[in-house]
Design an enzyme around this catalytic site. Structure first.
Site, PDB file in Angstrom:
ATOM      1  N   ASP A  19       0.828  -1.198   0.000  1.00 52.47           N
ATOM      2  CA  ASP A  19       0.000   0.000   0.000  1.00 52.47           C
ATOM      3  C   ASP A  19       0.868   1.256   0.000  1.00 52.47           C
ATOM      4  O   ASP A  19       1.947   1.273   0.580  1.00 52.47           O
ATOM      5  CB  ASP A  19      -0.900  -0.013   1.239  1.00 52.47           C
ATOM      6  N   GLY A  20       0.359   2.299  -0.649  1.00 50.92           N
ATOM      7  CA  GLY A  20       1.010   3.606  -0.598  1.00 50.92           C
ATOM      8  C   GLY A  20       1.611   4.073  -1.905  1.00 50.92           C
ATOM      9  O   GLY A  20       2.244   5.136  -1.951  1.00 50.92           O
ATOM     10  N   SER A  64      -6.669  -6.291  -6.393  1.00 54.58           N
ATOM     11  CA  SER A  64      -7.881  -6.821  -5.769  1.00 54.58           C
ATOM     12  C   SER A  64      -9.072  -6.730  -6.721  1.00 54.58           C
ATOM     13  O   SER A  64      -9.033  -6.000  -7.725  1.00 54.58           O
ATOM     14  CB  SER A  64      -8.198  -6.044  -4.488  1.00 54.58           C
ATOM     15  N   ASN A  67     -10.121  -3.219  -7.137  1.00 54.18           N
ATOM     16  CA  ASN A  67      -9.261  -2.290  -7.877  1.00 54.18           C
ATOM     17  C   ASN A  67      -9.770  -1.977  -9.272  1.00 54.18           C
ATOM     18  O   ASN A  67      -9.328  -0.989  -9.895  1.00 54.18           O
ATOM     19  CB  ASN A  67      -7.834  -2.837  -7.974  1.00 54.18           C
TER      20      ASN A  67
END
Length: 239
Positions: A19-20, A64, A67
């Site tokens: 993440d990020g 995912s 997404n």
């Protein structure tokens, strides 16, 4: 830092929520897709670091089912990046004796991505080291639904957790011992919902494109400092 790691207590299976990337790109003043592109070095570093330590399975939450709701240009860019990365990183997988696998509804991916994945999986299938698992078009709820559908179709009675285990996309892999999530967020975001039941959770403030081996080591050291009781008392575990 690597000298602080107990080589007799390495997690068999590490799962990572990467993440990020978007926030990293925003800090650089560039489009989000550049964050994803610059995250490849983090994937390489964590994969190599895990393999060097003797981790058996490394599962990366790459894309995912949710997404698909992102802007089309970003989704298209991610799919192109996936194809190019598989091609570029195949020699690294071979050099490190790593085999590739996927979990998720990969039939929903673009045909080119499916073809490159199959090619890489076939070419690395005889490697005997760590298994790198890409969770693509995956969600924990999807996994449970598809497992339940299989169970219904087979007409079997579910009396033990193993009856569900054997129908999940992760069948044949140990459940994760350690989940790492980067960027400071503290949730599991529909990832391996059944399989993370007893995983230790490590939340890192580092944005994924900046995550390196030292951050992996920090997570493993944190994991090794914890007492895993699996419902027992501390005295029972120490006995």
């Amino acid at each position: 830092m690597i000298n602080q790691i107990d080589r007799t207590n390495i997690p068999k299976h590490i799962a990572v929520i990467m993440d990020g990337n978007g926030r990293w790109a925003q800090k650089q003043g560039v489009k989000r897709i550049f964050g994803h592109q610059n995250a490849i070095e983090a994937v390489r570093s964590v994969t190599e670091g895990s393999a060097e330590l003797g981790v058996g399975f490394l599962t990366l939450y790459a894309f995912s089912t949710e997404n698909w709701e992102r802007p089309k240009y970003e989704v298209d860019g991610l799919m192109t990046l996936l194809v190019n990365t598989i091609k570029d990183e195949l020699p690294t997988l071979q050099e490190n004796n790593i085999s590739l696998a996927t979990i998720g509804d990969t039939a929903g991916l673009p045909v080119k991505a499916q073809e490159k994945l199959k090619e890489a999986i076939d070419l690395t299938s005889s490697n005997t080291g760590m298994k790198l698992v890409l969770a693509l078009n995956y969600s924990g709820k999807w996994d449970l639904v598809q497992a339940m559908n299989k169970i219904i179709q087979e007409g079997i009675a579910v009396t033990e957790p193993s009856d569900v285990d054997m129908h999940l996309s992760t069948w044949g892999m140990p459940d994760p011992d350690l989940l790492i999530r980067t960027s400071g967020e503290m949730r599991i975001s529909n990832f391996l919902l059944w399989q993370l039941a007893y995983a230790e959770l490590h939340f890192s403030e580092v944005l994924w494109p900046d995550f390196r081996k030292k951050d992996l080591y920090e997570a493993i050291i944190s994991y090794q400092r914890r007492e895993r009781r699996f419902g027992k008392t501390s005295d029972q575990v120490k006995a």
